[in-house]
Design an enzyme around this catalytic site. Sequence first.
Site, PDB file in Angstrom:
ATOM      1  N   PRO A   1       0.838  -1.328  -0.166  1.00 46.04           N
ATOM      2  CA  PRO A   1       0.125   0.457   0.252  1.00 46.04           C
ATOM      3  C   PRO A   1       0.649   1.084   0.195  1.00 46.04           C
ATOM      4  O   PRO A   1       1.678   0.947   0.667  1.00 46.04           O
ATOM      5  CB  PRO A   1      -0.641  -0.152   1.480  1.00 46.04           C
ATOM      6  CG  PRO A   1      -0.403  -1.231   1.893  1.00 46.04           C
ATOM      7  CD  PRO A   1       0.956  -1.989   1.185  1.00 46.04           C
TER       8      PRO A   1
ATOM      9  N   THR B   1       4.189   2.324   2.797  1.00 42.61           N
ATOM     10  CA  THR B   1       4.830   1.882   3.693  1.00 42.61           C
ATOM     11  C   THR B   1       6.363   1.767   3.651  1.00 42.61           C
ATOM     12  O   THR B   1       7.123   0.941   4.457  1.00 42.61           O
ATOM     13  CB  THR B   1       3.812   0.366   3.477  1.00 42.61           C
ATOM     14  OG1 THR B   1       4.261  -0.328   1.886  1.00 42.61           O
ATOM     15  CG2 THR B   1       2.275   0.302   3.433  1.00 42.61           C
ATOM     16  N   GLY B   2       6.546   2.411   2.690  1.00 39.91           N
ATOM     17  CA  GLY B   2       8.215   2.698   2.935  1.00 39.91           C
ATOM     18  C   GLY B   2       9.361   1.842   1.620  1.00 39.91           C
ATOM     19  O   GLY B   2      10.026   1.181   1.566  1.00 39.91           O
TER      20      GLY B   2
ATOM     21  N   HIS C   1     -27.389   9.081  18.119  1.00 38.95           N
ATOM     22  CA  HIS C   1     -27.058   8.268  17.155  1.00 38.95           C
ATOM     23  C   HIS C   1     -25.715   8.292  17.368  1.00 38.95           C
ATOM     24  O   HIS C   1     -24.917   6.421  18.007  1.00 38.95           O
ATOM     25  CB  HIS C   1     -26.537   8.847  16.047  1.00 38.95           C
ATOM     26  CG  HIS C   1     -25.669   8.714  14.298  1.00 38.95           C
ATOM     27  ND1 HIS C   1     -26.664   7.775  13.488  1.00 38.95           N
ATOM     28  CD2 HIS C   1     -24.356   7.826  14.331  1.00 38.95           C
ATOM     29  CE1 HIS C   1     -25.550   7.326  12.663  1.00 38.95           C
ATOM     30  NE2 HIS C   1     -24.545   7.640  13.298  1.00 38.95           N
ATOM     31  N   GLU C   2     -24.617   8.586  18.094  1.00 35.96           N
ATOM     32  CA  GLU C   2     -23.280   8.178  19.148  1.00 35.96           C
ATOM     33  C   GLU C   2     -23.443   7.474  19.244  1.00 35.96           C
ATOM     34  O   GLU C   2     -22.628   6.330  19.660  1.00 35.96           O
ATOM     35  CB  GLU C   2     -22.348   9.334  18.822  1.00 35.96           C
ATOM     36  CG  GLU C   2     -21.958  10.525  17.402  1.00 35.96           C
ATOM     37  CD  GLU C   2     -21.223   9.666  16.100  1.00 35.96           C
ATOM     38  OE1 GLU C   2     -20.781   8.413  16.747  1.00 35.96           O
ATOM     39  OE2 GLU C   2     -21.446   9.870  15.461  1.00 35.96           O
TER      40      GLU C   2
ATOM     41  N   HIS D   1     -23.956   3.457  18.729  1.00 36.64           N
ATOM     42  CA  HIS D   1     -22.614   3.305  17.870  1.00 36.64           C
ATOM     43  C   HIS D   1     -22.160   2.010  19.657  1.00 36.64           C
ATOM     44  O   HIS D   1     -21.942   1.798  19.242  1.00 36.64           O
ATOM     45  CB  HIS D   1     -21.827   3.936  17.397  1.00 36.64           C
ATOM     46  CG  HIS D   1     -22.691   5.085  15.981  1.00 36.64           C
ATOM     47  ND1 HIS D   1     -22.654   3.458  14.877  1.00 36.64           N
ATOM     48  CD2 HIS D   1     -22.968   5.883  14.879  1.00 36.64           C
ATOM     49  CE1 HIS D   1     -23.104   4.072  14.378  1.00 36.64           C
ATOM     50  NE2 HIS D   1     -23.039   5.400  13.920  1.00 36.64           N
TER      51      HIS D   1
END
Length: 651
Positions: free
Chosen positions: A246, A249-250, A468-469, A472
């Site tokens: 990805p 990532t180096g 809402h939160e 969750h």
Amino acid sequence: MSQTNSGGRRKKTGGKKNVKVVHINLSWVLYLLLIAGLGYMLFGKSGNSAMKVEWPQVQQMVIAGDVKAVNFTRNDMKGSITLRPERANKYASMFPGGVLPKSSPQFIFIVSGHFYPEEEFGKLNAALAPEEQVTVVMENDEHIWGDILQWVLPLLLMVVLWVWMFRGMGRSMGANGGMGGMNPFNVGKSTGKLADKTKVNVTFKDVAGLYGAKEEVMEIVDFLKNPSKYTSLGGKIPKGALLVGPPGTGKTLLAKAVAGEANVPFFSISGSDFVEMFVGVGASRVRDLFNQAKEKAPCIVFIDEIDAVGRARGKNAGFSSNDERENTLNQLLTEMDGFGSNSGVIVLAATNRADILDKALMRAGRFDRQIHVDLPELKEREEIFKVHMKGLKIEKDFDLDFMAKHTPGFSGADIANVCNEAALTAARHNKKVIDRQDFLDAVDRIIGGLEKKSSIITPEEKKSIAHHEAGHAVVSWLLPHANPLFKVTLIPRGQALGAAWYLPEERKLWTKSQMEDEMCSLIGGRVAEEIINGEPSSGAQNDLERLTQLAYGMVQFYGMSDAVGTVSYYDSTGARGYEITKPYSEKTAELMDSEVKRIINEVHAKTRELLDAHMEEFLAVAALLLEKEVIFADDMERILGPKVKPETKNA
């Protein structure tokens, strides 16, 4: 004994002469000539120029005895008048500022082709005294130099512009021994840079984590340093290694470390540098790059973002198979493992899209090894933090393990950004050292975006966001396989009006129950809105998007639906990316859609049942969130008790 002469140009030491060579830059010579020409045009003829008069005025000047001489050009029918010095001042008022021209002529006149100067000035001189008569000089101006410049100057300007346009194309080749300077034919030369070991300060010690990738690359470097160690057993040097992973990532950092460690020439170039608008340039640059590499062998060639030129052939609908990019790829394939020999040249390449690369490029003999550079794990993230904290003023006893645990899924570039943002946050608050809260604020800013403190939210909207939160948070806290909650906030960040932050476990495998619990956690906010407001809102768009993706993944990819069966329609090779038809029938597609809806309905019912059973705790969490705007896992534990953990099964 040494002695220096008065000119300072030569120095005698032990009978040898060291002569200083003065290099003349042609560009500066051209600049000086242009400046001198402009200066002459602007300031070379300062003062008033000759004034144009008509023939009757000329007659009056001659009759008055003020004209000394007249130069008449036959082919232009133009006369130039020079006044007598002692009488010139009487005409000063005719010029701007009352200043006469510094040199003759002072006046000019132009007549028609029927004018005969000998006769006209002869009549005028007959009426004058001998000392006042006018000297008339007749001449023809052929304009030889003007005609030459008219043809030569435009051609010269075109040549200068041509050289000027192409002079930069050869600069990169000057250092590599090719034709440099102002050669316009360097467009087909390679733009690869030869890395000097004295200028590359990155080594494997500077690359934290990446244990497997470093081991693979270090073996290549060791092969170049000690080839007899491997060739004595009959081994051959690998021709290429592909770094896949990805972004951030180096991969490029690892290649720089190879340049810093290897005592061999190191050529670096980007895949996009091969592709140009001119036909044949890319293939020519590939040939030139490998020709240089063969001369420096053993050496390493690093091609960054190779997918720009190595994309699979024959999959561009509407384009010819003989386009410039494919010609460049064909030349690259030939150079890496064709009829010729490239012994001693190792090709390193980096990409984050290995699925679209041509199969011929990926085969053994070209890229013998694929080195996967994945996102860092917990221990690797801790080492990366150590690298990027070297130049920062951190508080004493800073807990690196805490920060590594709170940044799951972060790449090396993300961690570097976290460290930099933490330093900026501490400086913004006028702190002398950087503490843990600065790092947490930096993580929040990178993931969620900048706080919108001036955002206007109505009390009704704030109440809806809080529930809402809270939905969750409560659902994820009560389900055993859901990700552990870290904090919940009502402070708007980026595009989000509120957010719940989790610390996901770094799993390699997901079970069906884990995915179902994660889906319940995603839909918890939507169900909470339905309970409190009686209707949903648009705030759950992102949650529903991720929920739908998980449900389709269970049905289409992971074989977790009894109705569809243990089949997978996932294409890991990307070969079906260009096909219009689907690998399943319309009847199967309808079955998949119905299964996805069934799974989501079951998840919705399970979440609603869970919130109804813990309604008192759910309302308490929402009220506390409205009061504090930010609550943490400790607050959740005080209201709901310890986090529900999955049951351990005995072997």
